[in-house]
Design an enzyme around this catalytic site. Structure first.
Site, PDB file in Angstrom:
ATOM      1  N   ASP A 248       1.071   4.127  -2.874  1.00 32.00           N
ATOM      2  CA  ASP A 248       0.668   5.507  -2.579  1.00 32.00           C
ATOM      3  C   ASP A 248       1.792   6.493  -2.883  1.00 32.00           C
ATOM      4  OD1 ASP A 248      -1.624   4.292  -1.697  1.00 32.00           O
ATOM      5  OD2 ASP A 248      -1.221   4.568   0.433  1.00 32.00           O
TER       6      ASP A 248
ATOM      7  N   SER B 134      -7.417   2.075  -3.534  1.00 32.47           N
ATOM      8  CA  SER B 134      -6.094   2.531  -3.092  1.00 32.47           C
ATOM      9  C   SER B 134      -5.286   3.130  -4.245  1.00 32.47           C
ATOM     10  CB  SER B 134      -5.297   1.359  -2.533  1.00 32.47           C
ATOM     11  OG  SER B 134      -5.815   0.930  -1.318  1.00 32.47           O
TER      12      SER B 134
ATOM     13  N   GLU C  28       0.835  -1.207   0.000  1.00 32.57           N
ATOM     14  CA  GLU C  28       0.000   0.000   0.000  1.00 32.57           C
ATOM     15  C   GLU C  28       0.866   1.252   0.000  1.00 32.57           C
ATOM     16  OE1 GLU C  28      -3.785   0.451   0.266  1.00 32.57           O
ATOM     17  OE2 GLU C  28      -2.717   2.115  -0.640  1.00 32.57           O
TER      18      GLU C  28
END
Ligand SMILES: *[C@@H]1O[C@H](CO)[C@@H](O)[C@H](O)[C@H]1NC(C)=O
Ligand SMILES: *[C@@H]1O[C@H](CO)[C@@H](O)[C@H](O)[C@H]1NC(C)=O
Length: 574
Positions: free
Chosen positions: A288, A491, A284
């Site tokens: 990001d 995400s 993640e």
């Protein structure tokens, strides 16, 4: 901190004012059993120290909401005049009676309190379990989260002296059983044999199998030229030991942004004992960081890492916001690709408090973008759900909820469709805010026009609808653990939309204008929605139904749609 200290001094001063007689205890919050997935294992050790937060009644939170809309509605003469911390404090600080009552009670019990927030609406105390049990007529016990083996100390019930109940929103963490946060985009290692399907627009065919910064720049008209304003920062929230890896970023930039310096890096800020070790990349966090630095060209990015030492009982979710309220150099945009699977993971009191803290941050001028969630209408509960399950914080009106689209390889005329995993729907905790009242009414009328369908009656018709907007979220090319591959999830969509906002802010600051702040009133305005690509196809199945359906205008799959940068530029007055 200076503010915090002077507040503490005045708290002590008030403490000596009025001693309080002993009163009957009134149950303040209770539940019959721990949340699913937790078991009670033992009484908590009497000497163990507990860190407890006391949320005090804020003196005029409705006033702050009025103020927030004044500065966030493009039609208002005060648009863009974000509040200072002092102005926010005026609305959220507790009333003198509240401080006097609570501090007198604490000092009578020889308990020191320290303010958690600069606005003074939350105090922290550290007391042993035995004292907490006496003070709150509670029974603190050890509970274990079966899946992860993690133990927490909670109570199923606590009480307050009768005169205090009107001054205290809640003690925390007491009756909350928050499961681990949900993020987890799905990683698929690169398969060189995978063939691209031809696309119907001017994107390279390869974008159909691997989404890249270049594809997104083309699709949404996102500028490639570097931002110029160093004061305009883009924050990336990190939780649950997800660490952003520089080597992966460098490899990503080398492959996907050969036009920029591949050694481009990011700043690190930490809270709750957070860190960013480089030997343990997180999927993640890598995603990001790669899609903020890779898209918001030249915007300074800060990775804000919340550690495991979080007394907020919320994996650092509350501490993150308090950290930003406290931070005079807070970023103008925060991208958060984590959520709780269900609103009910948080008691209503805690959800409202957290949502109100997002309101404070919005009033201070920070745009908050959160992924809507990856469980369709099920919130990730599989087929077992009856009623649809809205995640948190998608239903809080003061954040911008971002859903996912895909399908750029569809046949002629269809450029984007909602992703089947993309969460959308209606909150059970937060009512419909004014800015989307017409949109929700129109969408409900559309659903009603379909007659009785399996979806009927499974969601809250008076709840805040989400997501607000969407962006591509499938087949994102990334580098993870030095391995190229693709990921999917809201995400992916969230850092993409956040980067668009950060680039607009860069241009606004360069033009001497204020940053965008709380986005929703602008996005739902006539000018805002016209600058988004309406996506009216797709559904988000769950709970053994097809979920919601895409539709012209706002819908509960893709919100108002995906960004059109050149149009947004004009819409914000550039
Ligand atoms: C690339 O970025 C790194 C890290 O910020 C910097 O040290 C280096 O000088 C930059 N290289 C060029 C050619 O600008
Ligand atoms: C539906 O939403 C409204 C508005 O937030 C709320 O007051 C109500 O309790 C919700 N109903 C259910 C069944 O959750």
């Amino acid at each position: 901190m200076v503010l915090a200290n002077s507040f503490f001094a005045s708290l002590l001063l008030l403490a000596t004012a009025k001693p309080m007689a002993s009163h009957t205890m009134v149950v303040h919050e209770s539940r019959v059993a721990p949340a699913e997935g937790f078991v009670q294992s033992a009484a908590a050790p009497a000497e163990q120290e507990l860190t407890l937060r006391i949320a005090l009644k804020q003196n005029n939170i409705a006033g702050l909401e009025t103020e927030l809309y004044k500065v966030s509605d493009p039609a208002s003469e005060f648009y863009g005049q974000h509040l200072t911390l002092e102005e926010v404090t005026k609305f959220v600080k507790p009333m003198d009676e509240t401080l006097a009552a609570v501090s007198s009670w604490l000092s009578k019990n020889n308990i020191d309190a320290k303010p958690v927030t600069p606005t003074g609406d939350m105090l922290e105390i550290k007391i042993p379990v035995s004292q907490a049990n006496d003070l709150l007529s509670a029974e603190f016990s050890v509970f274990t989260h079966v899946k992860t083996g993690k133990s927490i100390i909670r109570t199923l019930q606590y009480s307050l002296p009768a005169p205090l109940t009107q001054h205290v929103d809640f003690f925390h963490p007491t009756t909350i059983f928050a499961p681990p946060l949900n993020s987890m985009p799905k990683f698929v290692a690169a398969n060189p044999a995978k063939r691209a399907t031809p696309s119907s627009n001017n994107l390279p065919d390869s974008c159909a199998s691997t989404m890249t910064p270049a594809c997104l720049q083309l699709l949404y008209g996102i500028p490639i030229t570097p931002a110029t304003q160093q004061s305009n920062r883009l924050g990336v929230a990190g939780f649950i030991d997800e660490f952003a890896n520089q080597a992966d970023l460098t490899a990503f930039l080398t492959s996907f942004r050969p036009d920029i310096n591949s050694s481009t890096t990011f700043a690190l800020e930490t809270l709750d004992g957070g860190s960013n070790p480089q030997n343990d990349p997180g999927l993640e966090a890598d995603l990001d960081i790669q899609y903020t630095i890779g898209l918001a060209t030249g915007v300074p990015v800060v990775f804000i890492s919340a550690g495991d030492d979080n007394p907020d009982g919320l994996n650092g979710f509350l501490d993150m916001i308090v950290f930003l309220i406290n931070n005079p150099n807070r970023p103008s945009v925060l991208s958060t690709s984590y959520s709780f699977q269900a609103e009910t993971d948080l008691p209503l009191s805690v959800a409202i408090d957290l949502c109100n803290k997002y309101m404070q941050l919005g009033a201070l001028g920070t745009s908050l973008l959160f992924s809507s969630g990856d469980g369709g209408v099920s919130g990730g509960q599989g087929g077992s759900c009856g009623d649809f399950v809205p995640p948190f914080p998608a239903g809080c009106p003061f954040i911008t909820s971002v859903g996912s689209t895909g399908g750029i390889n569809q046949n002629a005329g269809i450029n984007e469709i909602g992703s089947s995993f993309s969460s959308g729907g209606f909150s059970n905790y937060f009512p419909i805010p004014d800015f989307q009242a017409k949109d929700v009414a129109a969408y409900l009328a559309f659903l009603d026009s379909l007659g009785t369908i399996p979806e009927s009656g499974r969601f809250n018709r008076s709840g805040r609808g989400f997501p607000d907007v969407s962006a591509q979220g499938e087949n994102f090319g990334i580098v993870f653990g030095n391995q190229p591959g693709t990921v999917a999830g809201t995400s992916c969509s969230t850092p993409t939309f956040a980067s668009v906002i950060a680039l607009l802010n860069d241009e606004l600051v360069a033009a001497g204008k204020p940053t965008l702040g709380f986005l929703n009133p602008f996005l739902y305005s006539a000018a805002g929605r016209a600058a988004l690509n309406d996506v009216s196809f797709g559904d988000n199945p769950g709970c053994a139904t097809d979920g919601f359906f895409g539709h012209a205008g706002w819908d509960a799959v893709t919100g108002l749609g995906t960004p059109n940068y050149p149009a947004l530029r004009t819409a914000v007055g550039l």
